[in-house]
Motif scaffolding. Structure first.
Motif, PDB file in Angstrom:
ATOM      1  N   ASP A   1      -1.444   1.697 -11.147  1.00 31.89           N
ATOM      2  CA  ASP A   1      -2.699   2.117 -10.519  1.00 31.89           C
ATOM      3  C   ASP A   1      -2.704   1.655  -9.062  1.00 31.89           C
TER       4      ASP A   1
ATOM      5  N   GLY B   1      -5.508   1.882  -5.786  1.00 32.38           N
ATOM      6  CA  GLY B   1      -6.808   2.377  -5.357  1.00 32.38           C
ATOM      7  C   GLY B   1      -7.502   1.442  -4.392  1.00 32.38           C
TER       8      GLY B   1
ATOM      9  N   LEU C   1     -12.055   3.354  -6.826  1.00 36.27           N
ATOM     10  CA  LEU C   1     -11.532   4.714  -6.937  1.00 36.27           C
ATOM     11  C   LEU C   1     -10.056   4.680  -6.587  1.00 36.27           C
TER      12      LEU C   1
ATOM     13  N   ALA D   1      -5.712   6.293  -7.761  1.00 39.21           N
ATOM     14  CA  ALA D   1      -4.795   7.209  -8.434  1.00 39.21           C
ATOM     15  C   ALA D   1      -3.934   6.415  -9.415  1.00 39.21           C
TER      16      ALA D   1
ATOM     17  N   LEU E   1      -6.572  10.773 -11.245  1.00 40.31           N
ATOM     18  CA  LEU E   1      -7.510   9.912 -10.537  1.00 40.31           C
ATOM     19  C   LEU E   1      -8.356   9.121 -11.523  1.00 40.31           C
TER      20      LEU E   1
ATOM     21  N   GLY F   1     -11.537   8.929 -15.912  1.00 39.23           N
ATOM     22  CA  GLY F   1     -10.467   9.547 -15.151  1.00 39.23           C
ATOM     23  C   GLY F   1     -10.234  10.994 -15.542  1.00 39.23           C
TER      24      GLY F   1
END
Length: 255
Positions: free
Chosen positions: A90, A92, A101, A103, A133, A152
């Motif tokens: 991950d 973000g 937030l 990806a 996302l 997500g």
């Protein structure tokens, strides 16, 4: 005692008490300024804005059906896949102490049920990829244990290969599917080791629909023909909803 003497005594008393009064007032002012500074430091400590890198590992089981049928008798996902080991990265940004937030990218070796196709000279393997996302909300910001909830969306690809060899000849048959992952509901709790590093459990339920089926065949060292390969893809007419239920540990580093 005359009125004039009373006024002199009052003036002398005020003069003697003024330094102490001023000192008390300055101390009170300093105390208040310290309170303000402490509050500002606490708010700043709880801001936690910045980039975050996370790593996840766990185990996942399939639910639902990969595809439907005209008769309505859908074969369950568990007939084709036993489970998977998802490994996820991950990346973000925390906009404040609570809102994240980012990806994600996930790769997972997939376990297959026992099959006659994978015995003897043949071997089978399967893998899954997911990317998309993620957004999450973190509670109890700034404390040691911080629960969180996430949601997500993404895309999923799953592929299975069957390989067989006879002498110098080798054949590889591949079948797979891909489609949209319309919802991934997540929950967990982060235990903060220090200001930058945390670790904790997570659970995720990712639901999606396979929209396209893929197939391929690759031949090597075949007499006369030599090497040959062919691949195709087609839309799945009878779509069905499937899901992966996973759980494990997540580590996160904040920058």
């Amino acid at each position: 005692m005359t009125t004039r003497m009373i006024w002199k005594f009052t003036a002398l008393s005020l003069a003697l008490s003024a330094p102490a009064f001023a000192a008390d007032w300055r101390n009170d002012g300093n105390f208040r300024r310290k309170e303000v500074k402490s509050t500002e430091q606490l708010e700043q400590a709880q801001e936690d804005r910045g980039l975050a890198l996370g790593l996840r590992g766990g185990y996942a089981i399939p639910l639902g059906s990969a595809a439907g049928s005209r008769s309505g008798d859908n074969a369950p996902m568990s007939d084709a896949y036993k489970g998977a080991i998802p490994l996820q990265v991950d990346l973000g940004y925390f906009f404040n102490s609570n809102v994240y937030l980012g990806a994600y990218f996930q790769y997972a070796p997939v376990f297959l049920p026992d099959s006659a196709l994978c015995e003897g000279e043949a071997s089978c393997s399967s893998s899954q990829m997911r990317f998309g996302l993620n957004a999450s909300y973190h509670f109890r910001a700034g404390e040691k244990l911080m629960p969180w909830l996430g949601l997500g969306i993404g895309y999923e690809l799953i592929n299975t290969k069957i390989s067989a060899r006879e002498g110098d000849m080798e054949s590889i048959i591949g079948v797979g599917a891909r489609g949209i992952e319309f919802a991934s509901v997540q929950a967990g709790a982060d235990y903060r080791i220090n200001d930058t590093f945390s670790i904790g459990p997570y659970v995720s339920l990712a639901a999606g629909v396979y929209q396209t089926a893929t197939s391929s065949i690759e031949l090597k060292n075949v007499p006369i023909i030599g090497d040959a390969s062919e691949s195709s893809s087609e839309s799945i007419d009878n779509k069905a909803v499937h899901a992966w239920l996973s759980g494990g540990l997540r580590m996160q580093v904040r920058f």
